[in-house]
Design an enzyme around this catalytic site. Structure first.
Site, short mmCIF file in Angstrom:
data_model
loop_
_atom_site.label_atom_id
_atom_site.label_comp_id
_atom_site.label_asym_id
_atom_site.label_seq_id
_atom_site.Cartn_x
_atom_site.Cartn_y
_atom_site.Cartn_z
N SER A 139 7.73 -17.29 -3.39
CA SER A 139 6.50 -16.57 -3.66
C SER A 139 5.57 -16.84 -2.51
O SER A 139 5.46 -17.96 -2.03
CB SER A 139 5.88 -16.99 -4.98
OG SER A 139 5.64 -18.37 -4.97
N GLY A 140 4.99 -15.78 -2.03
CA GLY A 140 4.14 -15.92 -0.85
C GLY A 140 2.82 -15.28 -1.13
O GLY A 140 2.50 -14.95 -2.28
N GLY A 179 3.17 -11.71 -2.92
CA GLY A 179 3.96 -11.42 -4.11
C GLY A 179 5.08 -12.40 -4.31
O GLY A 179 5.28 -13.33 -3.54
N ARG A 180 5.84 -12.18 -5.40
CA ARG A 180 6.97 -13.03 -5.69
C ARG A 180 8.24 -12.33 -5.28
O ARG A 180 8.33 -11.11 -5.32
CB ARG A 180 7.04 -13.30 -7.19
CG ARG A 180 5.90 -14.15 -7.67
CD ARG A 180 5.86 -14.14 -9.17
NE ARG A 180 5.20 -15.35 -9.62
CZ ARG A 180 5.74 -16.24 -10.44
NH1 ARG A 180 6.94 -16.03 -10.95
NH2 ARG A 180 5.09 -17.32 -10.77
N LYS A 209 10.86 -7.76 -3.97
CA LYS A 209 9.52 -8.31 -3.82
C LYS A 209 8.57 -7.55 -4.73
O LYS A 209 8.50 -6.33 -4.67
CB LYS A 209 9.09 -8.16 -2.36
CG LYS A 209 7.75 -8.75 -2.06
CD LYS A 209 7.54 -8.90 -0.57
CE LYS A 209 7.01 -10.30 -0.28
NZ LYS A 209 6.95 -10.61 1.12
N ASP A 250 2.12 -9.73 11.08
CA ASP A 250 2.19 -11.02 10.40
C ASP A 250 3.42 -11.79 10.87
O ASP A 250 4.23 -12.23 10.06
CB ASP A 250 2.19 -10.81 8.89
CG ASP A 250 1.72 -12.03 8.13
OD1 ASP A 250 1.10 -12.92 8.75
OD2 ASP A 250 1.98 -12.11 6.91
#
Ligand SMILES: *[C@@H]1O[C@H](CO)[C@@H](O)[C@H](O)[C@H]1NC(C)=O
Ligand SMILES: *[C@@H]1O[C@H](CO)[C@@H](O)[C@H](O)[C@H]1NC(C)=O
Ligand SMILES: *[C@@H]1O[C@H](CO)[C@@H](O)[C@H](O)[C@H]1NC(C)=O
Ligand SMILES: *[C@@H]1O[C@H](CO)[C@@H](O)[C@H](O)[C@H]1NC(C)=O
Ligand SMILES: *[C@@H]1O[C@H](CO)[C@@H](O)[C@H](O)[C@H]1NC(C)=O
Ligand SMILES: *[C@@H]1O[C@H](CO)[C@@H](O)[C@H](O)[C@H]1NC(C)=O
Length: 679
Positions: A351-352, A355-356, A372, A471
């Site tokens: 999980s970031g 989202g998971r 995701k 990112d």
């Protein structure tokens, strides 16, 4: 005995004043009590802290002052009118990350207990303040946004009454007529602050402006309050500040105070001057924007909005008109539920911030996927987002995580990617020392860097749109069974047709990988990706994170540390000590290239094409001086010359020469931005 008592009384009387006026233009001959790390410098500046980490400083007027000389007279506040003004500067070691702020304080004791550093600004802890064993009225000039104290931003002025949660706070600014002029408290520049209390109006006013500007007519903050309810008859007045792992020097240049009327204004020309030169040179080297707190806030909001629903309803598979357009790639929600056994915890693989992620096997096809889940709270934004995401599905490269499709269910979006078995690079590098040693040999690390570079080159130049990833960081690099890198997570990316001029801004990203200009302009470009890639290079070779708060200040920021080693001819000291063997030549190339990619000035960073050429040995690394002094002085202006010689023009003719990709090509891109407010 009696005599002693008399003497004591005499002393007490001596040390208690109700009618005090004083003005210090500089503190050369001042008689003040400093404790902790505060001291009066020989140049007349009052240093509350210097820029070492973990300091607390207090400086007070030596005696307590009588704020309530004649209690209970009619219905006006029994606190006398007072007025003070002072000049301060907050000079963080790493200006864009910040430090911590300072306060002007009225404290009921000179020896407050349990004073704390970091975000507590050197004030006693809130527990003791609530019991009123220590009463405090503080005006904070804070440069960190602490969610704990509900701070409004990382550059604010607030009034704190016996708690670090401000009773009122405003973004730092002043007014000229009706125009708001914002100021940057952590710029290191001197600011003039005025604090006035009038016992008739019962208003506490705070005003702040750059030094040299006359006191603005309209205060920044006006708090209606009867101070007699929050302070004691006698209070000490002074300043507090603290540093944490991120540090800043807090200086007071002058201070004037008066009871009964307006305090004498300080004379800017009489004040000691701050010598900023040392500081500026240091800070040029590394600038990272967006406060950690802001990033955390974004993450919290997104996570908070994510919720798991176990039952699926029929409406879920009803498509709206616009969705049909993208129908081909749309997965059925029921298939995803089946694939992950109802999104069970067993299937959760990560999980970031956005989202998971669940692992699953799609029933019909047997395809192993990573799903995701992203919460998206605006249907309208969803449409745009789906369009954007599905266009990513057309991108194909061996070093990109393949997107298979998507599924929308109410306000949740599911993205279905290829499952990549070895997890993220971040995980391998930092969370599993044994696996790291076994799998991340020098050769593999080099190969991973080449893979990520090729993926970025594809996104930047070789697919039919320019895609800025936005990112780039190890947690977005997945490692497959053969230890090849696959760049993933385009949730933050946004595509642009070549030549399009995108406009506005919204910064998303992660501290340490954000290019300095991104924090100023908010515009993500291929150059900001290169910056993130540079941070990743240094990280993978050194085996440490871009910012490690537990390290001592010289090593706190990875890029600064490596640059320093480079300038001392010891760049190989940066290589991960857990590596048994490595290729010295390659390590030197990668580290130098990493420094170049992390160059604070965007124009001085190489293109991904150049990076790939150097890594594959098709070009030599541009030899650049890393002398920040020279750069600051503008000695080196045109880096593209150097790159031209080092990197070959691209062979496919997509952009005609290296210099085009440096100037013309990229100019079009300046301002490639991303994302809407919900992300
Ligand atoms: C007390 O308040 C009243 C009105 O609220 C006002 O008329 C009067 O002047 C005040 N007295 C003093 C001593 O301030
Ligand atoms: C605050 O100080 C008190 C003692 O005065 C101590 O017992 C308490 O643990 C401290 N609170 C925090 C949060 O550190
Ligand atoms: C200021 O804030 C403290 C803590 O939140 C609260 O106890 C107090 O009542 C507030 N005072 C005023 C005057 O608003
Ligand atoms: C400022 O705003 C007030 C009220 O909004 C208005 O009456 C006044 O004319 C304005 N002053 C200037 C200088 O614009
Ligand atoms: C505080 O500011 C208000 C305007 O916001 C003004 O009317 C008042 O006179 C000021 N009081 C002092 C003590 O400066
Ligand atoms: C302090 O200054 C105020 C206003 O400037 C004045 O009214 C007062 O008399 C002064 N007090 C002393 C003790 O000098």
């Amino acid at each position: 005995m009696k005599f002693l008592f008399f003497l004591l009384q005499l002393l007490l009387v001596q040390f208690v004043h109700s009618q005090v006026n004083f003005t210090y233009n500089g503190f050369k001959h001042a008689d003040l009590s400093c404790d902790g790390d505060a001291y009066l410098r020989s140049d007349g500046i009052m240093a509350i802290t210097n820029d070492k980490p973990k300091l607390i400083g207090h400086a007070y007027y030596p005696s307590a002052l009588q704020f309530m000389p004649n209690q209970n007279k009619g219905n006006k506040s029994s606190v006398v009118t007072f007025s003070t003004n002072f000049v301060f500067s907050i000079n963080p070691k790493y200006p864009e990350i910040g430090g911590h702020g300072l306060t002007f304080v009225l404290l009921s004791t000179k020896q407050p207990q349990e004073c704390r550093l970091n975000q507590y600004l050197g004030l006693p802890n809130d527990t003791s303040m609530e019991t009123y064993s220590t009463r405090a009225l503080a005006v904070e000039f804070d440069v960190v946004q602490n969610l704990e104290f509900m701070d409004i931003n990382d550059n604010h002025v607030g009034i704190d009454i016996s708690s670090l949660i401000s009773n009122i706070s405003k973004p730092a600014a002043y007014f000229i007529g009706n125009t708001t002029m914002s100021i940057n408290l952590k710029s290191g520049s001197p600011f003039h602050a005025w604090i006035d209390y009038n016992n008739q109006e019962m208003l506490l006013n705070v005003t702040v402006a750059p030094l040299g500007i006359l006191k603005p007519q309209k205060p920044l903050i006006t708090l209606p309050i009867d101070l007699s309810t929050v302070i004691n008859e006698y209070m000490y007045i002074g300043f507090t500040a603290s540093t944490g792992l991120l540090s800043a020097s807090h200086n007071i240049l002058g201070w004037s105070f008066s009871f009964g009327g307006k305090a004498q204004d300080l004379d800017p020309s009489d004040l000691p001057s701050l010598d900023k030169s040392v500081k500026v040179i240091h800070s040029k080297g590394f600038i990272v924007g967006i406060s950690l707190a802001t990033v955390t806030l974004v993450i919290l909001i997104v996570l908070g909005a994510t919720h798991i629903i176990h039952h699926f309803r029929n409406e879920d598979d009803i498509m709206e008109d616009w969705e049909v357009e993208y129908g081909a790639r749309r997965f059925k929600y029921s298939d995803l539920v089946a694939a992950t056994r109802g999104f069970g915890e067993k299937h959760l693989i990560g999980s970031g911030g956005f989202g998971r992620v669940y692992k699953g096997v799609i029933p019909d096809t047997g395809l192993e996927v990573a799903i995701k889940r992203i919460a998206q709270d605006s249907r309208q934004g969803m449409r745009e987002f789906v369009a954007e995401i599905t266009s990513m599905g057309r991108l194909r490269h061996r070093n990109l995580v393949q997107l298979h499709g998507w599924c929308r269910r109410q306000d949740e979006l599911h993205l279905i990617y290829d499952y990549v078995p070895n997890g993220s690079l971040d995980h391998l590098l930092f969370e599993n020392p044994q696996q790291k040693k076994k799998l991340l040999t020098w050769e593999k690390r080099y190969n991973i860097l080449v893979g990520v570079a090729q993926a970025l080159l594809y996104l930047h130049e070789e697919c039919d749109q320019i895609v800025v990833h936005r990112d780039v960081k190890p947690s977005n690099v997945l490692i497959d069974a053969d230890l090849n890198a696959k760049l993933g997570d385009f949730g933050l990316a946004r595509t642009y047709d070549h030549g399009l001029h995108p406009q506005t801004t919204h910064i998303v990203g992660t501290l340490g990988y954000l290019a300095p200009e991104l924090t100023k302009t908010g515009k993500a470009t291929t150059r900001t990706d290169v910056y993130g890639y540079g941070a990743l290079m240094l990280e993978l070779v050194s085996g440490r994170r871009p910012i490690e708060p537990q390290k001592n200040p010289d090593e706190l920021v990875l890029v600064d540390w490596v640059r320093d080693l480079h300038s001392r001819g010891k760049i190989l000291h940066a290589v991960d000590p857990t590596l048994d063997e490595y290729n010295q030549y390659e390590a030197e190339v990668v580290l130098s290239l990493g420094l170049l990619c992390s160059h604070p000035l965007a124009d001085h960073r190489p293109s991904m094409r150049c990076v790939v050429q150097v890594l594959l040995g098709d070009a030599s690394i541009p030899q650049l001086p890393f002398d920040i002094h020279q750069e600051a002085a503008g000695v080196i202006t045109d880096y593209s010359m150097i790159y031209d010689k080092s990197c070959n023009p691209p062979s496919d003719g997509a952009s005609s020469s290296q210099s085009t990709s440096f100037t013309g090509f990229d100019k079009k891109l300046v301002g490639t931005q991303v994302s809407r407010a919900t992300f």
